[in-house]
Design a protein around this motif. Sequence first.
Motif, mmCIF file in Angstrom:
data_model
loop_
_atom_site.group_PDB
_atom_site.id
_atom_site.type_symbol
_atom_site.label_atom_id
_atom_site.label_comp_id
_atom_site.label_asym_id
_atom_site.label_seq_id
_atom_site.Cartn_x
_atom_site.Cartn_y
_atom_site.Cartn_z
ATOM 1 N N ILE A 244 0.830 -1.208 0.000
ATOM 2 C CA ILE A 244 0.000 0.000 0.000
ATOM 3 C C ILE A 244 0.866 1.260 0.000
ATOM 4 C CG2 ILE A 244 -1.778 1.263 1.246
ATOM 5 C CD1 ILE A 244 -2.711 -1.371 -0.035
ATOM 6 N N HIS A 259 2.653 -7.096 -3.003
ATOM 7 C CA HIS A 259 1.314 -7.694 -3.057
ATOM 8 C C HIS A 259 1.423 -9.215 -3.173
ATOM 9 C CE1 HIS A 259 -2.228 -9.121 -5.368
ATOM 10 N NE2 HIS A 259 -2.907 -8.207 -4.701
ATOM 11 N N TYR A 276 -8.726 -3.935 -0.946
ATOM 12 C CA TYR A 276 -8.097 -2.715 -0.440
ATOM 13 C C TYR A 276 -6.989 -2.254 -1.389
ATOM 14 C CZ TYR A 276 -5.569 0.286 2.930
ATOM 15 O OH TYR A 276 -4.948 1.326 3.565
ATOM 16 N N TYR A 277 -6.204 -3.210 -1.873
ATOM 17 C CA TYR A 277 -5.106 -2.901 -2.792
ATOM 18 C C TYR A 277 -5.640 -2.280 -4.080
ATOM 19 C CZ TYR A 277 -1.049 -3.743 -5.841
ATOM 20 O OH TYR A 277 -0.002 -3.600 -6.719
ATOM 21 N N THR A 280 -7.050 1.221 -3.490
ATOM 22 C CA THR A 280 -5.973 2.204 -3.301
ATOM 23 C C THR A 280 -5.310 2.543 -4.632
ATOM 24 O OG1 THR A 280 -5.542 1.333 -1.073
ATOM 25 C CG2 THR A 280 -3.820 2.686 -2.074
#
Length: 307
Positions: A244, A259, A276-277, A280
């Motif tokens: 992130i 990741h 979430y990745y 973002t």
Amino acid sequence: MGSWLRKYVRQLGKLAMKAGFPALVIDCIIIGSFSLNGTPDDGELLPVFYLRLLLLTYGACFIAACVIEHQSLIRAATRMDADLIGNAFGGLRKQDKLFASGLDLYAKERARAALDLFLEVREFDLTDQELGVLSFYIGRCYQMLRCPSNAIGYYETAREKGFSEHYAKLFEARSYAEGGDYSRSFQLFNELLENDPPEDFYFLYTDIGFLFIRQKQPDAAAEWFERSIEKKQNYAFALSGMAIASLQKGDFVAAQDYHYKALVNHLDEPAVFRKYYEETKRLMLEMHPDWSEKTGAAPAENAEQTG
């Protein structure tokens, strides 16, 4: 509730795998006994008998594994709470029974119902120890209900009344972070690090890392994630944090590498991290359209993805 159910299903899957080997060994022993001593009726048994035998032994081993693992999980789940509560609310008074019922609901993640009981207990005449314990669990319920500002005062009361300084301060720091007071949160996290935190506080570095992620300070966040990685503490989660932080810096190559590493190191709840990745990444491309070239994809393709 969904998170709890996923963990429960994963645990059952592990137990199912664990039961396979002993079931196979027992089945082989029984079949070997038949080969040496003959079958019970001295006749030829059909293949379906051996299949049923295998299923029966597997079922017995699976049930035994569930019973054994269940008891160990119960002990592991209650050990921390038992240590924190001590001898508070250990009697047969009405407040003791109400607190026990509230704690049971809390353990089942029924925060609203647990909070109602804990607030009822608060109306009784309590010792300082009981008030400290009760305040901590009221704070936890408010935090689970996404009311961090309500939780903070109860954690402060818990510490004032002699409750575990480490645990109350940990959740107080997290509440400040959730409420947006990052400087106060960082101060409390540093106090925890400086005062010999318990061994099971292996997540402090990653907590601080994500505190800086919230503030859009990826370089500062990366420093704390790197400390966690170096010490092999909360390793997979620290790798996810680095992913992130790399996205926030626009380094999409490094982000994809972290990741991958986070996922292959058995990150908890990988689907949540993937979402979430991607969110973002989409947000970074919306904020910095010129970064689209860094992803390795054509700008038009990225425009479709962000649109």
